[in-house]
Design a protein around this motif. Structure first.
Motif, PDB file in Angstrom:
ATOM      1  N   GLU A 101       0.833  -1.205   0.000  1.00 54.94           N
ATOM      2  CA  GLU A 101       0.000   0.000   0.000  1.00 54.94           C
ATOM      3  C   GLU A 101       0.867   1.255   0.000  1.00 54.94           C
ATOM      4  OE1 GLU A 101      -3.881  -1.757   2.440  1.00 54.94           O
ATOM      5  OE2 GLU A 101      -2.302  -0.653   3.489  1.00 54.94           O
ATOM      6  N   PHE A 102       1.958   1.215   0.757  1.00 60.46           N
ATOM      7  CA  PHE A 102       2.843   2.374   0.837  1.00 60.46           C
ATOM      8  C   PHE A 102       3.462   2.683  -0.512  1.00 60.46           C
ATOM      9  CE2 PHE A 102       6.842   4.535   1.666  1.00 60.46           C
ATOM     10  CZ  PHE A 102       6.456   5.511   2.581  1.00 60.46           C
ATOM     11  N   GLU A 103       3.895   1.656  -1.226  1.00 59.76           N
ATOM     12  CA  GLU A 103       4.554   1.851  -2.523  1.00 59.76           C
ATOM     13  C   GLU A 103       3.591   2.389  -3.574  1.00 59.76           C
ATOM     14  OE1 GLU A 103       6.204  -1.928  -3.408  1.00 59.76           O
ATOM     15  OE2 GLU A 103       7.718  -1.834  -1.809  1.00 59.76           O
ATOM     16  N   ALA A 104       2.283   2.193  -3.361  1.00 57.78           N
ATOM     17  CA  ALA A 104       1.296   2.611  -4.359  1.00 57.78           C
ATOM     18  C   ALA A 104       0.854   4.068  -4.179  1.00 57.78           C
ATOM     19  CB  ALA A 104       0.072   1.697  -4.288  1.00 57.78           C
ATOM     20  N   ILE A 105       1.301   4.720  -3.131  1.00 60.73           N
ATOM     21  CA  ILE A 105       0.848   6.076  -2.832  1.00 60.73           C
ATOM     22  C   ILE A 105       1.990   7.070  -3.010  1.00 60.73           C
ATOM     23  CG2 ILE A 105      -0.012   7.597  -0.996  1.00 60.73           C
ATOM     24  CD1 ILE A 105      -1.591   5.266   0.086  1.00 60.73           C
ATOM     25  N   ASN A 106       1.704   8.152  -3.708  1.00 62.55           N
ATOM     26  CA  ASN A 106       2.688   9.209  -3.892  1.00 62.55           C
ATOM     27  C   ASN A 106       2.710  10.135  -2.676  1.00 62.55           C
ATOM     28  OD1 ASN A 106       3.432   8.412  -6.533  1.00 62.55           O
ATOM     29  ND2 ASN A 106       1.625   9.449  -7.374  1.00 62.55           N
ATOM     30  N   PRO A 107       3.869  10.727  -2.397  1.00 62.13           N
ATOM     31  CA  PRO A 107       3.942  11.638  -1.253  1.00 62.13           C
ATOM     32  C   PRO A 107       3.245  12.962  -1.552  1.00 62.13           C
ATOM     33  CG  PRO A 107       5.989  11.710  -2.473  1.00 62.13           C
ATOM     34  CD  PRO A 107       5.149  10.638  -3.123  1.00 62.13           C
ATOM     35  N   ILE A 108       3.018  13.728  -0.521  1.00 54.94           N
ATOM     36  CA  ILE A 108       2.542  15.099  -0.658  1.00 54.94           C
ATOM     37  C   ILE A 108       3.784  15.979  -0.752  1.00 54.94           C
ATOM     38  CG2 ILE A 108       1.293  16.968   0.498  1.00 54.94           C
ATOM     39  CD1 ILE A 108      -0.152  14.568   2.009  1.00 54.94           C
ATOM     40  N   VAL A 109       3.898  16.742  -1.813  1.00 50.82           N
ATOM     41  CA  VAL A 109       5.075  17.575  -2.028  1.00 50.82           C
ATOM     42  C   VAL A 109       4.719  19.034  -1.731  1.00 50.82           C
ATOM     43  CG1 VAL A 109       6.816  18.340  -3.670  1.00 50.82           C
ATOM     44  CG2 VAL A 109       5.991  15.975  -3.744  1.00 50.82           C
ATOM     45  N   LEU A 110       5.495  19.635  -0.840  1.00 53.06           N
ATOM     46  CA  LEU A 110       5.299  21.036  -0.448  1.00 53.06           C
ATOM     47  C   LEU A 110       6.541  21.815  -0.853  1.00 53.06           C
ATOM     48  CD1 LEU A 110       4.022  20.283   3.173  1.00 53.06           C
ATOM     49  CD2 LEU A 110       2.589  20.843   1.191  1.00 53.06           C
ATOM     50  N   ALA A 147      12.543  26.008   0.352  1.00 56.23           N
ATOM     51  CA  ALA A 147      12.481  24.655   0.909  1.00 56.23           C
ATOM     52  C   ALA A 147      11.579  23.771   0.057  1.00 56.23           C
ATOM     53  CB  ALA A 147      11.966  24.698   2.346  1.00 56.23           C
ATOM     54  N   LYS A 148      11.884  22.480   0.086  1.00 58.56           N
ATOM     55  CA  LYS A 148      11.041  21.481  -0.558  1.00 58.56           C
ATOM     56  C   LYS A 148      10.904  20.306   0.399  1.00 58.56           C
ATOM     57  CE  LYS A 148      10.541  18.625  -4.705  1.00 58.56           C
ATOM     58  NZ  LYS A 148      11.106  18.269  -6.037  1.00 58.56           N
ATOM     59  N   VAL A 149       9.657  19.878   0.604  1.00 60.28           N
ATOM     60  CA  VAL A 149       9.374  18.804   1.563  1.00 60.28           C
ATOM     61  C   VAL A 149       8.473  17.772   0.906  1.00 60.28           C
ATOM     62  CG1 VAL A 149       8.224  18.229   3.740  1.00 60.28           C
ATOM     63  CG2 VAL A 149       9.634  20.289   3.583  1.00 60.28           C
ATOM     64  N   ALA A 150       8.808  16.499   1.098  1.00 62.48           N
ATOM     65  CA  ALA A 150       7.934  15.401   0.688  1.00 62.48           C
ATOM     66  C   ALA A 150       7.394  14.748   1.957  1.00 62.48           C
ATOM     67  CB  ALA A 150       8.694  14.389  -0.157  1.00 62.48           C
ATOM     68  N   CYS A 195       5.575  22.999  15.985  1.00 62.84           N
ATOM     69  CA  CYS A 195       5.774  23.778  14.765  1.00 62.84           C
ATOM     70  C   CYS A 195       7.166  23.438  14.233  1.00 62.84           C
ATOM     71  CB  CYS A 195       5.660  25.271  15.050  1.00 62.84           C
ATOM     72  SG  CYS A 195       5.800  26.296  13.570  1.00 62.84           S
ATOM     73  N   ILE A 196       7.226  23.027  12.975  1.00 63.17           N
ATOM     74  CA  ILE A 196       8.496  22.667  12.344  1.00 63.17           C
ATOM     75  C   ILE A 196       8.854  23.734  11.318  1.00 63.17           C
ATOM     76  CG2 ILE A 196       9.721  20.938  10.982  1.00 63.17           C
ATOM     77  CD1 ILE A 196       7.765  18.852  11.995  1.00 63.17           C
ATOM     78  N   ASP A 197      10.047  24.300  11.446  1.00 66.73           N
ATOM     79  CA  ASP A 197      10.560  25.292  10.498  1.00 66.73           C
ATOM     80  C   ASP A 197      11.639  24.649   9.639  1.00 66.73           C
ATOM     81  OD1 ASP A 197       8.937  27.376  11.392  1.00 66.73           O
ATOM     82  OD2 ASP A 197      10.332  27.898  12.988  1.00 66.73           O
ATOM     83  N   ILE A 198      11.505  24.765   8.328  1.00 65.77           N
ATOM     84  CA  ILE A 198      12.447  24.127   7.400  1.00 65.77           C
ATOM     85  C   ILE A 198      12.984  25.176   6.431  1.00 65.77           C
ATOM     86  CG2 ILE A 198      12.753  22.349   5.638  1.00 65.77           C
ATOM     87  CD1 ILE A 198      10.360  20.889   6.916  1.00 65.77           C
ATOM     88  N   ARG A 199      14.304  25.196   6.287  1.00 61.24           N
ATOM     89  CA  ARG A 199      14.961  26.052   5.290  1.00 61.24           C
ATOM     90  C   ARG A 199      16.061  25.221   4.653  1.00 61.24           C
ATOM     91  NH1 ARG A 199      19.174  30.034   5.040  1.00 61.24           N
ATOM     92  NH2 ARG A 199      18.647  31.673   3.555  1.00 61.24           N
ATOM     93  N   GLY A 200      15.891  24.932   3.378  1.00 62.02           N
ATOM     94  CA  GLY A 200      16.820  24.016   2.731  1.00 62.02           C
ATOM     95  C   GLY A 200      16.675  22.635   3.351  1.00 62.02           C
ATOM     96  N   ARG A 201      17.774  22.128   3.901  1.00 63.71           N
ATOM     97  CA  ARG A 201      17.719  20.851   4.621  1.00 63.71           C
ATOM     98  C   ARG A 201      17.848  21.046   6.127  1.00 63.71           C
ATOM     99  NH1 ARG A 201      17.726  16.138   2.516  1.00 63.71           N
ATOM    100  NH2 ARG A 201      18.960  15.234   4.195  1.00 63.71           N
ATOM    101  N   GLU A 202      17.778  22.285   6.558  1.00 66.53           N
ATOM    102  CA  GLU A 202      17.837  22.576   7.987  1.00 66.53           C
ATOM    103  C   GLU A 202      16.431  22.504   8.590  1.00 66.53           C
ATOM    104  OE1 GLU A 202      19.693  26.319   8.631  1.00 66.53           O
ATOM    105  OE2 GLU A 202      21.553  25.769   7.596  1.00 66.53           O
TER     106      GLU A 202
END
Length: 398
Positions: free
Chosen positions: A132-141, A146-149, A253-260
């Motif tokens: 089931e996991f392999e059949a679902i695409n991630p949510i991309v933000l 920043a880019k998050v999957a 609250c998660i703050d993301i900048r680049g890979r930080e």
């Protein structure tokens, strides 16, 4: 670039867990239960308020949104209104289901998150197995900086399945951050004495490509590094039973900048809850009721859930002097909710046992009636007790 500008470049994610809307308490009156559920709903809505105020990039929920897979319409309606608020603010919501959300068999329906998904309010990540996991695409933000999957594994009533998924997991490498949402009991972070199944830390270590785990189920928050990964356990937004009286409540609250990645905890003030522990050995032989009532009064507060635990050993004579109904009324009158727990009390005395043989139920009825008859204020009250005793004895089969 000024520091203020750097702040606005951050991708901000709000993550919450274990909101348990529609939570049920068997000992509460209907009016109390509705008030209590209102408090639980308000804790959940505070996570939405914060997300909108902060103009977060997304709202993520890691399970046990509801306390049961078939919540009341009023609770569903409330949840829908909160997610509509997010949609109107342009903030997507997504997440996984927890053990309270998921029916034990599909014959009993689907998680409420599925309905929210079909309404376009919440992206549900239902995968429980590797296939089931392999059949679902991630949510991309994405943002300018920043880019998050976002990936997810919902609760499985068989923990070994979740363990197997994690050990075989290999997320694709990315220039951004891979976040895995998960609902499971985690080794070393469950309450002592918990019988819940757990997923091992070694399984988390084995999951390849994960940068951040956000894991629901544990009601006490935690955050820790694990072999280069960051593990965040949001904890619950409210305390739900007396075993949680020491827990802080809130969300992250998660703050993301680049890979930080930086994370900070946002506290929610819970409804006051307290356990009053009293040792029977400390109670006076004379007027034990008054002593207990005084202790309850000292520990009471109008908006509080209070539990009185009386433990230890007590003589049968002193035990029968305690007017338990009066203690219960005192606690109920001075608190939002009161629980009287004397299950840990051991009553001793000559009549309790003979060579290790417990006293019979019939003897207990006789002794209890004797105490009540002696305490009767008038002949009519005494006669009522006697009639009740005789009725019980006549109906009880030896």
């Amino acid at each position: 670039m000024p520091n203020g500008s750097l702040f606005f470049c951050l991708m901000k994610l709000v993550v919450a867990s274990d909101t348990h809307l529609n939570c049920y308490y068997a000992r509460m009156s209907p009016a109390q239960l509705e008030q209590r559920r209102w408090r639980i709903r308000q804790a959940f809505s505070q996570t939405i308020d914060y997300c909108i105020r902060q103009n977060a990039r997304a709202y993520l929920h890691v399970g046990d949104l509801f306390d049961m897979p078939d919540p009341r319409i009023s609770e569903l309606t409330f949840a829908v209104k909160q997610f509509v608020r997010l949609r109107e603010a342009g903030i997507p919501a997504a997440g996984v289901a927890g053990g309270h959300d998921i029916p034990r068999t599909t014959a009993f329906g689907t998680p409420p998150q599925q309905m929210l998904d079909e309404a376009g309010l919440f992206k549900f990540l239902p995968a429980q197995t590797s296939a089931e996991f392999e059949a679902i695409n991630p949510i991309v933000l994405e943002s300018s900086d920043a880019k998050v999957a976002v990936w997810g594994i919902s609760w499985n009533h068989k923990p070994e399945v979740c363990e197997e998924v994690l050990r075989n997991l290999s997320l694709p490498k990315t220039e951004g951050v891979n976040i895995l949402l998960l609902h499971a009991g985690i080794e070393g972070y469950m309450p002592s004495g918990s019988a819940d199944p757990i997923v091992t830390l070694d399984a988390l270590r084995s999951a390849k490509g994960v940068d951040v785990f956000v894991i629901g189920h544990q009601h006490r928050w935690a955050v820790f590094p694990l072999d280069g990964k960051l593990v965040i356990i949001p904890g619950s937004t409210e305390r739900f039973d007396f075993g949680e009286v020491e827990n802080e409540t809130g969300f992250w609250c998660i703050d993301i900048r680049g890979r930080e990645v930086e994370a900070h905890y946002v506290r929610i003030e819970p409804q006051p809850m307290k356990t009053l522990n009293v040792s029977a050995e400390e109670l006076p032989n004379e007027e034990p009721t008054e002593a207990l009532a005084a202790l309850v009064a000292q520990s009471s507060a109008e908006d509080q859930l209070l539990r009185l635990c009386v433990t230890g050993t007590i003589s049968r004579e002193t035990f029968h002097r305690i007017r338990w109904a009066d203690i219960y009324r005192e606690g109920c009158a001075k608190n939002f909710h009161f629980v009287l727990d004397n299950y840990g009390l051991q009553v001793i005395g000559e009549k309790l046992s003979i060579q290790g043989t417990p006293i019979s139920v019939l003897e207990e009825i006789e002794l209890a009636a004797e105490v009540l008859e002696d305490a009767s204020q008038n002949p009519e009250e005494k006669a009522t007790v006697t009639d009740a005793k005789n009725l019980l004895l006549s109906r009880y089969t030896r």
